[in-house]
Design a protein around this motif. Structure first.
Motif, PDB file in Angstrom:
ATOM      1  N   ALA A 472       0.851  -1.198   0.000  1.00  0.00           N
ATOM      2  CA  ALA A 472       0.000   0.000   0.000  1.00  0.00           C
ATOM      3  C   ALA A 472       0.881   1.240   0.000  1.00  0.00           C
ATOM      4  CB  ALA A 472      -0.912   0.003   1.224  1.00  0.00           C
ATOM      5  N   MET A 473       0.471   2.270  -0.760  1.00  0.00           N
ATOM      6  CA  MET A 473       1.273   3.492  -0.854  1.00  0.00           C
ATOM      7  C   MET A 473       0.440   4.708  -0.472  1.00  0.00           C
ATOM      8  SD  MET A 473       3.844   3.168  -4.080  1.00  0.00           S
ATOM      9  CE  MET A 473       2.638   3.120  -5.389  1.00  0.00           C
ATOM     10  N   MET A 474       1.108   5.651   0.189  1.00  0.00           N
ATOM     11  CA  MET A 474       0.451   6.890   0.583  1.00  0.00           C
ATOM     12  C   MET A 474       1.449   8.028   0.471  1.00  0.00           C
ATOM     13  SD  MET A 474      -1.562   7.823   4.108  1.00  0.00           S
ATOM     14  CE  MET A 474      -0.076   7.747   5.099  1.00  0.00           C
ATOM     15  N   GLN A 475       1.042   9.093  -0.205  1.00  0.00           N
ATOM     16  CA  GLN A 475       1.913  10.246  -0.387  1.00  0.00           C
ATOM     17  C   GLN A 475       2.102  10.948   0.952  1.00  0.00           C
ATOM     18  OE1 GLN A 475       2.362  11.457  -4.068  1.00  0.00           O
ATOM     19  NE2 GLN A 475       4.259  12.295  -3.226  1.00  0.00           N
ATOM     20  N   SER A 476       3.344  11.050   1.420  1.00  0.00           N
ATOM     21  CA  SER A 476       3.629  11.742   2.685  1.00  0.00           C
ATOM     22  C   SER A 476       3.705  13.244   2.456  1.00  0.00           C
ATOM     23  CB  SER A 476       4.943  11.230   3.287  1.00  0.00           C
ATOM     24  OG  SER A 476       4.883   9.837   3.506  1.00  0.00           O
ATOM     25  N   ASP A 477       4.490  13.643   1.465  1.00  0.00           N
ATOM     26  CA  ASP A 477       4.586  15.039   1.039  1.00  0.00           C
ATOM     27  C   ASP A 477       5.062  15.020  -0.405  1.00  0.00           C
ATOM     28  OD1 ASP A 477       7.494  14.859   1.047  1.00  0.00           O
ATOM     29  OD2 ASP A 477       7.368  15.034   3.234  1.00  0.00           O
ATOM     30  N   SER A 478       5.387  16.160  -0.971  1.00  0.00           N
ATOM     31  CA  SER A 478       5.734  16.216  -2.388  1.00  0.00           C
ATOM     32  C   SER A 478       7.041  15.495  -2.706  1.00  0.00           C
ATOM     33  CB  SER A 478       5.824  17.672  -2.841  1.00  0.00           C
ATOM     34  OG  SER A 478       6.871  18.340  -2.144  1.00  0.00           O
ATOM     35  N   GLU A 479       7.845  15.209  -1.669  1.00  0.00           N
ATOM     36  CA  GLU A 479       9.136  14.591  -1.901  1.00  0.00           C
ATOM     37  C   GLU A 479       9.233  13.165  -1.374  1.00  0.00           C
ATOM     38  OE1 GLU A 479      12.133  17.104  -0.248  1.00  0.00           O
ATOM     39  OE2 GLU A 479      11.792  18.739  -1.668  1.00  0.00           O
ATOM     40  N   SER A 480       8.149  12.618  -0.848  1.00  0.00           N
ATOM     41  CA  SER A 480       8.249  11.274  -0.258  1.00  0.00           C
ATOM     42  C   SER A 480       6.931  10.519  -0.330  1.00  0.00           C
ATOM     43  CB  SER A 480       8.729  11.352   1.192  1.00  0.00           C
ATOM     44  OG  SER A 480       7.800  12.059   1.975  1.00  0.00           O
ATOM     45  N   VAL A 481       7.044   9.198  -0.273  1.00  0.00           N
ATOM     46  CA  VAL A 481       5.897   8.286  -0.310  1.00  0.00           C
ATOM     47  C   VAL A 481       6.119   7.208   0.736  1.00  0.00           C
ATOM     48  CG1 VAL A 481       4.678   6.546  -1.678  1.00  0.00           C
ATOM     49  CG2 VAL A 481       5.403   8.674  -2.756  1.00  0.00           C
ATOM     50  N   MET A 482       5.061   6.870   1.475  1.00  0.00           N
ATOM     51  CA  MET A 482       5.132   5.793   2.465  1.00  0.00           C
ATOM     52  C   MET A 482       4.665   4.487   1.826  1.00  0.00           C
ATOM     53  SD  MET A 482       3.392   5.562   6.242  1.00  0.00           S
ATOM     54  CE  MET A 482       4.354   6.971   6.819  1.00  0.00           C
ATOM     55  N   LEU A 483       5.438   3.423   2.054  1.00  0.00           N
ATOM     56  CA  LEU A 483       5.139   2.087   1.516  1.00  0.00           C
ATOM     57  C   LEU A 483       4.875   1.148   2.676  1.00  0.00           C
ATOM     58  CD1 LEU A 483       8.158   1.936  -0.982  1.00  0.00           C
ATOM     59  CD2 LEU A 483       5.849   2.737  -1.467  1.00  0.00           C
ATOM     60  N   LYS A 484       3.707   0.501   2.669  1.00  0.00           N
ATOM     61  CA  LYS A 484       3.325  -0.344   3.805  1.00  0.00           C
ATOM     62  C   LYS A 484       2.970  -1.747   3.342  1.00  0.00           C
ATOM     63  CE  LYS A 484       0.753   0.111   8.134  1.00  0.00           C
ATOM     64  NZ  LYS A 484      -0.191   0.979   8.888  1.00  0.00           N
ATOM     65  N   ALA A 485       3.674  -2.737   3.928  1.00  0.00           N
ATOM     66  CA  ALA A 485       3.429  -4.146   3.603  1.00  0.00           C
ATOM     67  C   ALA A 485       2.205  -4.654   4.362  1.00  0.00           C
ATOM     68  CB  ALA A 485       4.665  -4.971   3.965  1.00  0.00           C
ATOM     69  N   PRO A 486       1.635  -5.786   3.958  1.00  0.00           N
ATOM     70  CA  PRO A 486       0.434  -6.310   4.615  1.00  0.00           C
ATOM     71  C   PRO A 486       0.588  -6.530   6.114  1.00  0.00           C
ATOM     72  CG  PRO A 486       0.771  -7.433   2.527  1.00  0.00           C
ATOM     73  CD  PRO A 486       1.983  -6.573   2.754  1.00  0.00           C
ATOM     74  N   ASP A 487       1.805  -6.842   6.588  1.00  0.00           N
ATOM     75  CA  ASP A 487       1.997  -7.078   8.017  1.00  0.00           C
ATOM     76  C   ASP A 487       2.378  -5.807   8.779  1.00  0.00           C
ATOM     77  OD1 ASP A 487       4.565  -6.622   7.203  1.00  0.00           O
ATOM     78  OD2 ASP A 487       5.396  -8.493   7.995  1.00  0.00           O
ATOM     79  N   GLY A 488       2.330  -4.665   8.108  1.00  0.00           N
ATOM     80  CA  GLY A 488       2.623  -3.402   8.765  1.00  0.00           C
ATOM     81  C   GLY A 488       4.036  -2.895   8.578  1.00  0.00           C
ATOM     82  N   GLU A 489       4.944  -3.702   8.034  1.00  0.00           N
ATOM     83  CA  GLU A 489       6.307  -3.222   7.799  1.00  0.00           C
ATOM     84  C   GLU A 489       6.258  -2.003   6.878  1.00  0.00           C
ATOM     85  OE1 GLU A 489      10.364  -4.654   5.519  1.00  0.00           O
ATOM     86  OE2 GLU A 489       9.156  -6.185   6.536  1.00  0.00           O
ATOM     87  N   THR A 490       7.010  -0.968   7.242  1.00  0.00           N
ATOM     88  CA  THR A 490       6.896   0.306   6.529  1.00  0.00           C
ATOM     89  C   THR A 490       8.251   0.793   6.027  1.00  0.00           C
ATOM     90  OG1 THR A 490       5.003   0.924   7.908  1.00  0.00           O
ATOM     91  CG2 THR A 490       6.111   2.699   6.721  1.00  0.00           C
ATOM     92  N   TRP A 491       8.250   1.244   4.784  1.00  0.00           N
ATOM     93  CA  TRP A 491       9.412   1.882   4.176  1.00  0.00           C
ATOM     94  C   TRP A 491       8.985   3.247   3.642  1.00  0.00           C
ATOM     95  CZ3 TRP A 491      14.475  -0.128   3.310  1.00  0.00           C
ATOM     96  CH2 TRP A 491      14.677  -1.427   3.789  1.00  0.00           C
ATOM     97  N   VAL A 492       9.920   4.159   3.551  1.00  0.00           N
ATOM     98  CA  VAL A 492       9.642   5.482   2.987  1.00  0.00           C
ATOM     99  C   VAL A 492      10.586   5.710   1.813  1.00  0.00           C
ATOM    100  CG1 VAL A 492       9.687   7.971   3.370  1.00  0.00           C
ATOM    101  CG2 VAL A 492       8.771   6.454   5.134  1.00  0.00           C
ATOM    102  N   PHE A 493       9.998   6.052   0.671  1.00  0.00           N
ATOM    103  CA  PHE A 493      10.789   6.459  -0.485  1.00  0.00           C
ATOM    104  C   PHE A 493      10.842   7.971  -0.497  1.00  0.00           C
ATOM    105  CE2 PHE A 493      11.287   8.158  -4.697  1.00  0.00           C
ATOM    106  CZ  PHE A 493      12.289   7.386  -5.249  1.00  0.00           C
ATOM    107  N   SER A 494      12.030   8.535  -0.685  1.00  0.00           N
ATOM    108  CA  SER A 494      12.161   9.987  -0.744  1.00  0.00           C
ATOM    109  C   SER A 494      13.223  10.384  -1.754  1.00  0.00           C
ATOM    110  CB  SER A 494      12.517  10.562   0.632  1.00  0.00           C
ATOM    111  OG  SER A 494      13.756  10.047   1.081  1.00  0.00           O
TER     112      SER A 494
END
Length: 539
Positions: A472-494
């Protein structure tokens, strides 16, 4: 001309060929079976390649088939394995009836898709492996008809083997002939010659690092699914195992593990599509080589970075030859990333069942997690029927450097010339993974050859990061996106200083067929900034 000559030989000598009275052995098939497919076939519906053919009591070989891929699967008879799920007399009679119909419609004249070398090879292996199903409860008349057709197909395959398409097709042809030489009555000289020809193909196609010359990660799996039963058949019957077979299998295993993500699937490069976990496991359980996967495949031209639970696999190569570029993708410097059992960044992969248009789309640079310049792929492919889908321009050279820093970071820096001729620049990508596997640092830049200036004009680059549909992806701000796996593990692309966009995407390699997904995109103008940096950080 070659095919006509082979056909003429077959016609001239058919009456002199001795047809064996029986089979000696049915080699094992390691591929998975699906009881649903067996039930459908028994009821007159044939589900193959994502389509279903309603036969209404008629032979499928006199009906219009739903797609080219359906025809390939039908004529290759790999579907016979599913009939093992229902060994009743009814199921075996239905399988036998379809085989008999094929012999009647296509068995005499070697023309059309049914007699393409790869399909003949697959059909021979399937008929031999599943002969107990086809021959259960049969009479002597059909048994002889079956043996006569097999003999005819084996002879045909011997005639066309040397001219079969290079790569996996020619390899499978040699496997099929070796299988036939031990599963059917044959002279010891025939067994030896088939084994020697297979040895030559193993030496030529399996590189010293264990990778296949096609650079397709799935090629090793597909070949091992046939090579492992063949090896066991040689042993069971007391034949000398071909000299290169055991060593070749052992060499392939580390390369196969190299491409394996921890969710059990293989990386999606150069024609690879989704992999059934149980088929991969059925092959890996015969792995006696042990050991950790390599950090690089020098001949295969791939790099692997691993730390903690994080894995990156990077394509740093190009096709071995023009002929072997028929299934290559324009994905140089693309990477895939997984964390634990979650694939995060992927390539779109190759479709299992889709038609030619989707296959061509999947080969484009834009379908890979790398950078595209001016919406142009780093390699272009011929659409000529004469040449076939080979690479005709673009990528010619890739330079690679591997480094480890004092603080334990692992780094790959590579560049390619796929955009040099068209736009006068090289693309360079640097990927770094920290010692704990929690931060991936990326840098992409374009630069002109030494002594030259950056070409004038508006050159726009698009760095794409294809995200697995389960994330699952959610825009954090104009320079980053939050990536969330089904078990809740989270990565941020920036990507500091750059606009990070979410865009619609297509995942070609899903097991259920082509499906929609999403991608991250960073667009930049070379005249403003020829270089960008980006990060993937675990929270």
């Amino acid at each position: 001309m070659l095919r006509r000559t082979a056909l003429a030989r077959l016609r001239l000598t058919r009456h002199t060929v001795r047809v064996p009275e029986r089979l000696i052995v049915a080699p094992t098939d390691l591929r998975s079976i699906d009881p649903f497919v067996a039930a459908e076939i028994i009821n007159g519906r044939i589900p193959l390649a994502g389509r279903v053919l309603e036969t209404n009591g008629r032979s499928p070989f006199v009906l219009e088939l739903p797609s080219q891929m359906f025809a390939t699967r039908l004529h290759s008879f790999g579907w016979l394995r599913h009939m093992r799920a229902d060994k009743t007399d009814q199921a075996c009679a239905q399988a036998r009836a379809i085989v008999n119909e094929w012999i009647s419609v296509h068995g005499r004249r070697p023309t059309g898709i049914a007699w393409e070398a790869d399909i003949v090879a697959q059909r021979i292996i399937a008929w031999l492996s599943h002969s107990p199903v086809v021959l259960q409860g049969t009479d002597s008349g059909f048994y002889r008809r079956f043996m006569k057709s097999l003999t005819h197909q084996v002879r045909y395959l011997r005639h066309v083997a040397a001219t079969a398409s290079d790569g996996e097709v020619r390899f499978r042809v040699r496997i099929a002939l070796a299988v036939a030489s031990v599963a059917m009555p044959a002279r010891l000289s025939t067994v030896r010659r088939a084994g020697q020809a297979l040895d030559r193909e193993i030496d030529r196609q399996i590189q010293p690092d264990g990778s296949h010359i096609s650079r397709n990660p799935r090629a090793a799996l597909e070949l091992l699914l046939d090579l492992l039963p063949l090896r066991q058949t040689y042993v069971n019957l007391g034949h000398d195992v071909p000299a290169r077979l055991i060593a070749g299998i052992d060499r392939m295993y580390p390369a196969l593990r190299f491409f394996r993500h921890q969710d059990g699937d293989l990386a999606l490069f150069n024609g690879a599509t989704s992999t059934l976990a149980n088929e991969l496991m059925s092959v890996l359980r015969y792995d006696e080589t042990a050991g950790q996967p390599f950090k690089a495949l020098p001949q295969g031209r791939y790099q692997r970075l691993s730390a903690g639970q994080t894995l990156l696999i990077v394509d740093t190569g190009l096709p071995v030859s023009n002929d072997l570029s028929r299934t290559a993708h324009a994905g140089c410097l693309a990477f895939e990333m997984s964390s634990g059992k979650h694939r995060i960044v992927i390539n779109a992969g190759s479709p299992k069942f889709a038609g030619g248009r989707y296959v061509q789309m999947a080969r484009a640079t834009a379908a890979h997690s790398t950078v595209t310049l001016n919406d142009t792929s780093s390699m272009s492919f011929s659409r000529s029927d004469l040449l076939g889908p080979v690479a005709v321009s673009g990528l010619r050279k890739v330079d690679v450097e591997r480094m480890e820093t004092e603080d334990g970071r692992d780094c790959v820096k590579a560049s390619h010339d796929g955009y040099l001729q068209a736009f006068g620049v090289h693309h360079e990508r640097e990927l770094t993974l920290n010692a704990t596997g929690t931060i991936v640092t990326g840098r992409d830049r374009f630069y002109p050859p030494a002594g030259k200036n950056m070409a004038a004009g508006e050159n726009r680059a698009s760095a794409r990061f294809h995200i697995h549909p389960s994330i699952a992806m959610m825009q954090s701000d104009s320079e980053s996106v939050m990536l969330k796996a089904p078990d809740g593990e989270t990565w941020v692309f920036s990507s500091p200083g750059n606009e990070v966009l979410l865009a619609e995407d297509v995942f070609f390699a899903d097991a259920s067929g082509v499906r929609s997904s999403e991608q991250i995109e960073v667009v930049f103008s070379l005249s403003e900034k020829p270089e960008i940096r980006w990060f993937l950080s675990r929270r």
